[in-house]
Design a protein around this motif. Structure first.
Motif, PDB file in Angstrom:
ATOM      1  N   LEU A  28       0.859  -1.183   0.000  1.00 48.24           N
ATOM      2  CA  LEU A  28       0.000   0.000   0.000  1.00 48.24           C
ATOM      3  C   LEU A  28       0.891   1.228   0.000  1.00 48.24           C
ATOM      4  O   LEU A  28       1.749   1.367   0.862  1.00 48.24           O
ATOM      5  CB  LEU A  28      -0.881  -0.004   1.254  1.00 48.24           C
ATOM      6  CG  LEU A  28      -1.739   1.238   1.540  1.00 48.24           C
ATOM      7  CD1 LEU A  28      -2.891   1.344   0.546  1.00 48.24           C
ATOM      8  CD2 LEU A  28      -2.302   1.196   2.958  1.00 48.24           C
ATOM      9  N   ALA A  29       0.682   2.104  -0.987  1.00 46.97           N
ATOM     10  CA  ALA A  29       1.436   3.367  -0.973  1.00 46.97           C
ATOM     11  C   ALA A  29       0.462   4.483  -0.633  1.00 46.97           C
ATOM     12  O   ALA A  29      -0.008   4.576   0.488  1.00 46.97           O
ATOM     13  CB  ALA A  29       2.132   3.573  -2.298  1.00 46.97           C
ATOM     14  N   GLY A  30       0.073   5.301  -1.625  1.00 47.62           N
ATOM     15  CA  GLY A  30      -0.845   6.411  -1.343  1.00 47.62           C
ATOM     16  C   GLY A  30      -2.280   5.973  -1.161  1.00 47.62           C
ATOM     17  O   GLY A  30      -3.103   6.712  -0.623  1.00 47.62           O
ATOM     18  N   ASP A  52       2.436  -1.301   4.443  1.00 46.35           N
ATOM     19  CA  ASP A  52       2.425   0.147   4.237  1.00 46.35           C
ATOM     20  C   ASP A  52       3.799   0.667   3.832  1.00 46.35           C
ATOM     21  O   ASP A  52       4.744   0.655   4.616  1.00 46.35           O
ATOM     22  CB  ASP A  52       1.959   0.831   5.532  1.00 46.35           C
ATOM     23  CG  ASP A  52       1.921   2.341   5.385  1.00 46.35           C
ATOM     24  OD1 ASP A  52       1.775   2.822   4.241  1.00 46.35           O
ATOM     25  OD2 ASP A  52       2.023   3.040   6.410  1.00 46.35           O
ATOM     26  N   TRP A  54       4.134   3.776   2.474  1.00 43.79           N
ATOM     27  CA  TRP A  54       4.020   5.229   2.339  1.00 43.79           C
ATOM     28  C   TRP A  54       5.134   5.984   3.046  1.00 43.79           C
ATOM     29  O   TRP A  54       5.703   6.906   2.499  1.00 43.79           O
ATOM     30  CB  TRP A  54       2.652   5.679   2.835  1.00 43.79           C
ATOM     31  CG  TRP A  54       2.468   7.161   2.740  1.00 43.79           C
ATOM     32  CD1 TRP A  54       2.457   8.052   3.758  1.00 43.79           C
ATOM     33  CD2 TRP A  54       2.282   7.929   1.544  1.00 43.79           C
ATOM     34  NE1 TRP A  54       2.288   9.322   3.287  1.00 43.79           N
ATOM     35  CE2 TRP A  54       2.171   9.272   1.932  1.00 43.79           C
ATOM     36  CE3 TRP A  54       2.214   7.602   0.180  1.00 43.79           C
ATOM     37  CZ2 TRP A  54       1.981  10.294   1.008  1.00 43.79           C
ATOM     38  CZ3 TRP A  54       2.020   8.630  -0.736  1.00 43.79           C
ATOM     39  CH2 TRP A  54       1.903   9.949  -0.324  1.00 43.79           C
ATOM     40  N   SER A  55       5.452   5.556   4.293  1.00 42.63           N
ATOM     41  CA  SER A  55       6.387   6.409   5.035  1.00 42.63           C
ATOM     42  C   SER A  55       7.847   5.971   4.967  1.00 42.63           C
ATOM     43  O   SER A  55       8.673   6.468   5.725  1.00 42.63           O
ATOM     44  CB  SER A  55       5.920   6.543   6.497  1.00 42.63           C
ATOM     45  OG  SER A  55       5.163   5.440   6.870  1.00 42.63           O
TER      46      SER A  55
END
Lengths: 266, 805
Positions: A28-30, A52, A54-55
């Protein structure tokens, strides 16, 4: 019912390791595509874990690497638009990023997501094709024209993560998207063109974002009329809720003419 | 000469005043149906047909599933008539078991469960078997006719014989979705004495009231309908909410507890009414000089599977079919047919946009054939004072066609770009002799404390009802606006002033409020309050309308005329049609009641027209500021919030603890990390100012800020906000003081129905943080991720620009 685990890796190495060893794991990115599908429970096979990305700092940022610009797979379109390197060397990519969704989506959408999702309508994909971009993964570098292998199917292995995209410096690419409205629109036709070398890359006109090879051959000979004629045979548009095959064919030719005219005018 | 005296009454109407509920709408305090927390309420769901036509052979509930925690309602559970009360008794509340299915998405069963996960699981254990029949899928193959309208003026056949040119064309218009940003929804509360109370998103409380009485066999007092704050209607919440409310009521009755039935965007798009598609054929006879001899028009509208309001829609389509032109010989033959598609229904314009679209394109075709400018042709044909319409109405007052055409031409730039023009008229008030039948009733009370209260069932759906009625009453009473209040739209309190449709709220109901206020003002000279006055509509003697001949007299009280002129990039071949600078001068008779809402209505109507023209294909397809709950120590960690209690509980997740800051307060929630931030904010943290419009990142209603960046909270997994700072609309006002932007939204009338307002405020807030110098185009681009269906955006852009330096 499925138990969906939410995993927050601490580093890229950690993420790569988890992704390789966790069954049913979805990166999962954005979240601009995946969150919609997760909520509607249309992800197949049903995921058991969400990873995740994203960060992760390693997946962010835009940097110059020798004769290319490297963009982190999880860098947002907002970050890409704001990058001086992109503005200076890859203006067509900035232009494409600006046509995606609106502020809310540009703040979350990523090149890695656009590539992995592999929608034929992905707005940045023709630009990446026109630049001959290279998709960098946790284990190799994949030339973009080998990346899309079928409708929403990519060359990626099931346990392979995209980490960055590399684009060459010094190429002039023009971009145009045609949709129902300026923002929040899924394209009817999206195109990126480079004169030298001749690249004509088009989205929303086939099951994959494609390069119009016959039109490119004509363009290589500087035969613009032949290129415009040939492009109609290079594409395989369909009728769907967003447009018709006939409209897409006509618009593809018009957009190509427009972009080549712009080149001719300099 | 003495100065003209100030009008004693009459100081309020025509003045722009802030809307009554403006502050609630810009702070996120306004409660829409899904924002209302009801402890102990169950979740409802509709099980719909997956086929377009056939018979239900069997309904099987999987015996392996534990049904003890589920309420299942079938047509056998309907105590009254299995009919959705409207014009014709053809639409069942639920398809009868072993009965006929007439369209896809037809409701068959209703389920309720204590939480969403159980509800979803139960739904997956139901099998419905059908016997399929070939469906009628379009107008071409339809045979069943709902209604017809025939209008004749003069002699079309002879006129065609005398013509130099007869032009024939066929036009097709597609389905169109109202796209109110708040989906349909209702909550039903069963009470011990058999009363069922409905709170819902709706335009017409008494439509729902009648439907409830009929299907649930209730008397006038046992059915109570209350309108919640409603996030847009545009006709889509005229008749459909009756179905949602009756369904919720049936579930609540059987469950013996409140049930909330809230549609998501997918269900709303798939199942609810749309604008009628149609085929319209014109045969227009003219002389060489452009003189209009005859218009021969055939209209076929697709009503879908059930009648709904189709006959009235067809009527309006026929009445407007000629366009705003004077023609001596007219024949209009209109019919509405049945197909096996979800029923179509009310949508702003109500049949007229379809026929006007065809009429306006026809002008262009005729002009082209004659080699005359279509502007000149319109000027030649347009209705003027003293002309007679196709239905025999002699226009004796104020016809603004010339005025608006000139204004439009003046406003339209004459650059290289293409220009488009359309001239339309539209009637206000219920179609035909509807007002006579409706006999809308209102009440006005003068209370002992010197205040006044207006009682009507006309709802506020963004257009300004709440403010308009108070203005009208204050004006006629000659008292300050602050002394007039409006009773809630609750059928146990207010009389039936008729449906909130067709601009009749201000035109017809507003007039009744004015009359009542005038009477009270006179009686107050000799009586002491309390005084209550009721007024009902009485048709003026000058208005005659014959439903059978479709003619003579005034079919409408007022003829509004509007015109649209826009530029379109002329480009040599099709790319995309983008209206660059639409101008839409508007002649609405008397100067508007309430300057701001009228302006918004006008911009929006114009935009509705644009979307209609582009859309010819089927698209089937707790108020508490976040005080860190329980703690009250802003900025300090408030400990753990046990998430997902009651509302939206999902069993299949692995909980993690996510700590973040929201509106300056630290919170920690124990949830599934992949749960949507939107749901955590609304359901676990109770901050309902953040709205769900689409759940797909298209509408921006759920916009929040994460570390100062605007995002759609429906696309964010809550696990992704660990350690981050989230700001919602509740966090904008500083200590209860509205920001300049919030104040500007109120002052500019940028919040109408208000459902998109929180998201827009956050997106605009970020824009203003980044730059204090913004152009209108930059504002437009910055707000492009937030859809608004009321304002047409102009007032929103003005509000934001007013905050720039």
């Amino acid at each position: 019912m499925h138990k969906v685990k939410f995993i927050r890796p601490t580093s890229l190495a950690d993420a790569v390791q988890i992704y390789r060893t966790t069954p049913g794991c979805r990166p999962l990115a954005g979240g601009t595509d995946l969150m919609v599908m997760l909520h509607a429970r249309t992800v197949r096979p049903e995921p058991q874990a969400v990873l995740d990305l994203w960060s992760l700092a390693e997946l962010k940022g835009v940097r110059r690497v020798q004769d290319s610009v490297e963009i982190g797979a999880a860098e947002s379109y907002t970050g890409i638009i704001a990058s001086r390197d992109v503005q200076q060397h890859l203006p067509a990519l900035a232009a494409a990023a600006r046509t995606i969704g609106a502020a809310q989506i540009q703040n979350r959408g990523t090149l890695g997501g656009n590539l992995a999702n592999a929608s034929p309508a992905g707005d940045t994909l023709p630009v990446l094709l026109a630049y001959d971009a290279v998709v960098v993964t946790d284990r190799r570098a994949i030339p973009i024209d080998k990346f899309f292998i079928g409708y929403r199917k990519t060359e990626l292995h099931p346990d392979e993560l995209i980490t960055a995209v590399r684009l060459p410096l010094g190429r002039r690419v023009a971009f145009r998207k045609v949709g129902t409205r300026a923002a929040q629109a899924i394209s009817k036709v999206v195109m990126a063109v480079s004169g030298h070398p001749a690249r004509i890359a088009i989205g929303s006109v086939a099951e994959v974002p494609l390069r119009a090879r016959r039109a490119e051959a004509a363009l290589e000979r500087d035969d613009i009329e032949a290129a415009i004629a040939a492009v109609a045979d290079d594409i395989r548009p369909i009728d769907d809720v967003r447009s018709t095959a006939a409209y897409r064919r006509a618009v593809t030719q018009n957009v190509l003419r427009g972009l080549l005219d712009a080149f001719a005018r300099g | 000469m003495s100065p003209s005296p100030l009008p004693v009454p009459g100081t309020t109407v025509g003045r722009s005043v802030p809307r009554r509920e403006g502050v609630d709408k810009v702070t996120g305090r306004a409660r829409y149906t899904d924002d209302i927390a009801v402890p102990g309420a169950w979740y409802g769901r509709t099980i719909r047909s997956t086929i377009a036509r056939g018979v239900i052979r069997a309904i099987a509930l999987n015996p392996a599933f534990d049904w003890s925690r589920i309420v299942v309602v079938t047509s056998d559970d309907i105590p009254g008539d299995n009919v959705v009360q409207l014009i014709r008794d053809d639409q069942p509340v639920l398809a009868p078991i072993r009965g006929e299915i007439r369209h896809k998405e037809e409701p068959i069963l209703l389920l309720a469960a204590p939480d969403r996960a159980t509800l979803e699981e139960a739904a997956s254990h139901i099998r419905i078997e059908y016997e399929l029949t070939t469906p009628v899928s379009d107008i071409g193959s339809a045979t069943e006719v709902f209604s017809t309208v025939d209008i004749t003026k003069g002699d079309v056949a002879s006129a065609q014989g005398e013509a130099d040119l007869v032009v024939e064309r066929e036009f097709r218009v597609g389905l169109q979705e109202q796209l109110y940003i708040e989906p349909q929804g209702a909550i039903a509360f069963p009470e011990a004495d058999g009363t069922i109370r409905i709170i819902g998103s709706l335009q017409c409380p008494y439509y729902v009231h009648r439907a409830l009485k009929r299907a649930l066999k209730l008397n006038d007092q046992q059915a109570v309908v209350v309108q919640a704050e409603t996030g847009g209607g545009f006709g889509g919440k005229e008749e459909y909410p009756s179905i949602v409310a009756v369904h919720a009521a049936l579930l609540a009755r059987k469950a013996g507890r409140p049930v909330r039935l809230i549609y998501d965007r997918h269900e709303d798009l798939a199942a609810t009414t749309k604008r009628h598609p149609g085929v319209i054929r014109h045969r227009t006879a003219v002389k060489k000089d452009g003189t209009l001899l005859s218009q021969d028009i055939e209209i076929v509208l697709d009503g879908g599977a059930y009648c709904t309001l189709t006959p009235v829609v067809l009527s309006r389509a026929a009445i407007h079919a000629t366009g705003p032109y004077s023609c001596p010989n007219v024949r209009i033959r209109a019919r509405a047919v049945a197909t096996n598609t979800p029923p179509n229904g009310a949508f702003r314009g109500f049949g007229a946009p379809q026929s006007l679209f065809a009429a306006e394109l026809m002008v262009e075709h005729v002009a082209e054939r004659l080699g005359i400018s279509s502007v000149d042709l319109r000027r030649k044909w347009m209705l003027r004072l003293g002309d007679t319409t196709a239905t025999g109405q002699v226009l004796t007052e104020s016809v603004g066609s010339e005025l608006v055409l000139d204004a439009a031409l003046k406003a339209a730039p004459t650059a290289r770009r293409g220009r488009g023009l359309s001239l339309v008229f539209h009637g206000s008030g219920f179609t035909g002799s509807g007002e006579k039948k409706l006999q809308g009733t209102i009440a006005l009370e003068a209370l002992a404390d010197g205040t006044f209260r207006v009682l009507t069932a006309s709802t506020e759906i963004g257009q300004g009802t709440r403010t308009i009625f108070c203005q009208l009453a204050a004006d006629a009473l000659g008292v300050p606006l602050e002394r007039v209040s409006l009773a809630p739209q609750d059928t146990s309190l207010v009389p039936d002033s008729g449906p909130t449709v067709a601009s009749r709220t201000a035109m017809i109901v507003g007039r009744l409020v004015q009359e009542a206020a005038t009477e009270i003002q006179q009686r107050l000279q000799r009586e002491r309050p309390p005084i209550r006055v009721e007024k009902s509509y009485i048709q003026p003697e000058s208005i005659h309308w014959d439903e059978t001949t479709y003619g003579v007299g005034d079919d409408r009280r007022d003829q509004n005329e509007r015109r649209r002129l826009s530029e379109r990039p002329a480009g040599h071949l099709p790319h995309s049609h983008r209206a660059r600078r639409p101008a839409h001068p508007h002649h609405s008779g008397r100067e508007s009641l309430l300057a701001r809402p009228v302006r918004g209505q006008r911009h929006r109507r114009a935009a509705d027209g644009w979307t209609g023209a582009g859309d010819h294909r089927r698209h089937p397809r707790r108020d508490r500021r976040l005080a860190g709950r329980g703690s009250g120590h802003p900025g300090k960690s408030v400990g753990r919030i046990a998430g997902e209690e009651g509302r939206g509980k999902r069993e299949g997740y692995v909980p993690v603890t996510i700590a973040f800051t929201i509106n300056g307060h630290s919170v920690a929630v124990e949830v599934s990390g992949s749960r949507r931030l939107l749901d955590v904010i609304r359901e676990d943290l109770g901050a309902t100012g953040t709205k769900e419009g689409c759940g797909e990142g298209e509408c921006g209603a759920c916009s929040v800020l994460i570390d100062g960046e605007v995002v759609d909270s429906c696309l964010i997994a809550v696990g992704q906000v660990e350690g981050r700072e989230v700001t919602t609309v509740e966090g904008l006002a500083d200590g209860g003081r509205l920001t300049a932007l919030q104040q500007a939204f109120i002052a500019h009338g940028a919040a109408q129905c208000g459902i998109c307002t929180p998201g827009l405020l956050l997106a605009a807030h970020v824009l203003l943080q980044h730059s204090k110098r913004l152009t209108a185009d930059e504002v437009r681009e910055g707000l492009a991720g937030n859809l608004c269906r009321c304002t047409g955006y102009t007032k929103i852009i003005d509000a934001v620009l007013s905050c720039t330096k």
